[in-house]
Scaffold this motif. Structure first.
Motif, PDB file in Angstrom:
ATOM      1  N   MET A   9       0.828  -1.197   0.000  1.00 58.18           N
ATOM      2  CA  MET A   9       0.000   0.000   0.000  1.00 58.18           C
ATOM      3  C   MET A   9       0.869   1.256   0.000  1.00 58.18           C
ATOM      4  O   MET A   9       0.668   2.164  -0.806  1.00 58.18           O
ATOM      5  N   LEU A  10       1.846   1.292   0.917  1.00 64.75           N
ATOM      6  CA  LEU A  10       2.700   2.474   1.022  1.00 64.75           C
ATOM      7  C   LEU A  10       3.492   2.700  -0.265  1.00 64.75           C
ATOM      8  O   LEU A  10       3.633   3.847  -0.716  1.00 64.75           O
ATOM      9  N   ASN A  11       3.967   1.640  -0.887  1.00 65.90           N
ATOM     10  CA  ASN A  11       4.686   1.778  -2.162  1.00 65.90           C
ATOM     11  C   ASN A  11       3.746   2.229  -3.283  1.00 65.90           C
ATOM     12  O   ASN A  11       4.080   3.127  -4.054  1.00 65.90           O
ATOM     13  N   ALA A  12       2.567   1.611  -3.342  1.00 61.22           N
ATOM     14  CA  ALA A  12       1.605   1.963  -4.399  1.00 61.22           C
ATOM     15  C   ALA A  12       1.155   3.419  -4.281  1.00 61.22           C
ATOM     16  O   ALA A  12       0.875   4.068  -5.293  1.00 61.22           O
ATOM     17  N   GLY A  72       2.996   5.857  -3.193  1.00 59.28           N
ATOM     18  CA  GLY A  72       4.122   6.770  -3.365  1.00 59.28           C
ATOM     19  C   GLY A  72       4.915   7.111  -2.113  1.00 59.28           C
ATOM     20  O   GLY A  72       5.669   8.083  -2.105  1.00 59.28           O
ATOM     21  N   TYR A  73       4.806   6.309  -1.057  1.00 64.35           N
ATOM     22  CA  TYR A  73       5.523   6.610   0.186  1.00 64.35           C
ATOM     23  C   TYR A  73       6.869   5.885   0.305  1.00 64.35           C
ATOM     24  O   TYR A  73       7.590   6.102   1.269  1.00 64.35           O
ATOM     25  N   ASN A  74       7.192   5.035  -0.643  1.00 71.25           N
ATOM     26  CA  ASN A  74       8.483   4.349  -0.719  1.00 71.25           C
ATOM     27  C   ASN A  74       8.863   3.585   0.549  1.00 71.25           C
ATOM     28  O   ASN A  74       9.787   3.958   1.273  1.00 71.25           O
ATOM     29  N   ALA A  75       8.159   2.467   0.783  1.00 70.98           N
ATOM     30  CA  ALA A  75       8.458   1.605   1.925  1.00 70.98           C
ATOM     31  C   ALA A  75       9.586   0.631   1.627  1.00 70.98           C
ATOM     32  O   ALA A  75      10.005  -0.106   2.512  1.00 70.98           O
ATOM     33  N   GLY A  76      10.061   0.606   0.397  1.00 68.99           N
ATOM     34  CA  GLY A  76      11.149  -0.311   0.045  1.00 68.99           C
ATOM     35  C   GLY A  76      10.633  -1.702  -0.274  1.00 68.99           C
ATOM     36  O   GLY A  76       9.494  -1.887  -0.684  1.00 68.99           O
ATOM     37  N   THR A  77      11.483  -2.684  -0.041  1.00 68.62           N
ATOM     38  CA  THR A  77      11.167  -4.077  -0.361  1.00 68.62           C
ATOM     39  C   THR A  77       9.946  -4.550   0.412  1.00 68.62           C
ATOM     40  O   THR A  77       9.823  -4.311   1.606  1.00 68.62           O
ATOM     41  N   GLU A  78       9.066  -5.246  -0.276  1.00 71.20           N
ATOM     42  CA  GLU A  78       7.848  -5.781   0.343  1.00 71.20           C
ATOM     43  C   GLU A  78       8.169  -7.149   0.942  1.00 71.20           C
ATOM     44  O   GLU A  78       7.858  -8.193   0.368  1.00 71.20           O
ATOM     45  N   ASP A  79       8.817  -7.116   2.119  1.00 70.70           N
ATOM     46  CA  ASP A  79       9.288  -8.341   2.758  1.00 70.70           C
ATOM     47  C   ASP A  79       8.630  -8.627   4.102  1.00 70.70           C
ATOM     48  O   ASP A  79       8.907  -9.632   4.738  1.00 70.70           O
ATOM     49  N   GLY A  80       7.762  -7.741   4.567  1.00 76.96           N
ATOM     50  CA  GLY A  80       7.084  -7.940   5.842  1.00 76.96           C
ATOM     51  C   GLY A  80       7.913  -7.558   7.054  1.00 76.96           C
ATOM     52  O   GLY A  80       7.468  -7.717   8.181  1.00 76.96           O
ATOM     53  N   ILE A  81       9.112  -7.036   6.833  1.00 76.42           N
ATOM     54  CA  ILE A  81       9.978  -6.615   7.929  1.00 76.42           C
ATOM     55  C   ILE A  81       9.735  -5.133   8.210  1.00 76.42           C
ATOM     56  O   ILE A  81       9.786  -4.312   7.303  1.00 76.42           O
TER      57      ILE A  81
END
Length: 150
Positions: free
Chosen positions: A93-96, A98-107
């Motif tokens: 959600m944050l990446n979509a 535009g907030y740039n959460a980085g890798t979608e790894d759950g960490i």
């Protein structure tokens, strides 16, 4: 007198025998074969923290999961436990958005926290300066945001 002397002699012999036996046992344990060294553990062998609610209680964590699911980011079960699936959904959600959460790894690392802080600030909650640290101000903003759901 002879029986007293005999008792002392037997007792002294027993003490010496126990001491010698103990030393012999200690020698054997010292001489035990060395175990093989284990290889170093890499960070890839560890799973992310199972649940990280960032200070939310179960009801507020369920609200966050409900919002993520309502927005189409598939947080999984709305059980009030923000685990890997919930945080992957939040990162998507944050990446979509535009907030740039980085890798979608759950960490829940600094990039995810920084993105969450930007999101919370943009929706009117005061998460403070987006520094990637989930301090008291960020946790309070996240708590307030999840009071009722989206």
């Amino acid at each position: 007198m002879r029986s007293s002397l005999a008792r002392v002699f037997v007792a002294a012999t027993a003490v010496v025998g126990i001491a010698v036996g103990g030393l012999a046992g200690a020698s054997a344990s010292v001489a035990a074969p060395r175990q093989a060294a284990h290889p170093a553990v890499t960070s890839g062998q560890f799973a992310p923290l199972a649940v990280n609610n960032l200070g939310l209680d179960t009801a507020r964590a369920k609200n966050w999961q409900s919002c993520l699911n309502a927005w189409g980011f598939n947080a999984g079960a709305e059980d009030g436990q923000l685990g890997t699936n919930s945080w992957k959904a939040a990162q998507r959600m944050l990446n979509a958005w535009g907030y740039n959460a980085g890798t979608e790894d759950g960490i829940v690392g600094p990039n995810t926290i920084r993105a969450l802080q930007k999101f919370l600030n943009n929706v009117g909650e005061n998460a403070g300066t987006p520094d990637g640290i989930a301090g008291p101000q960020t946790r309070a903003a996240f708590w307030n945001y999840n009071a009722t759901g989206c």
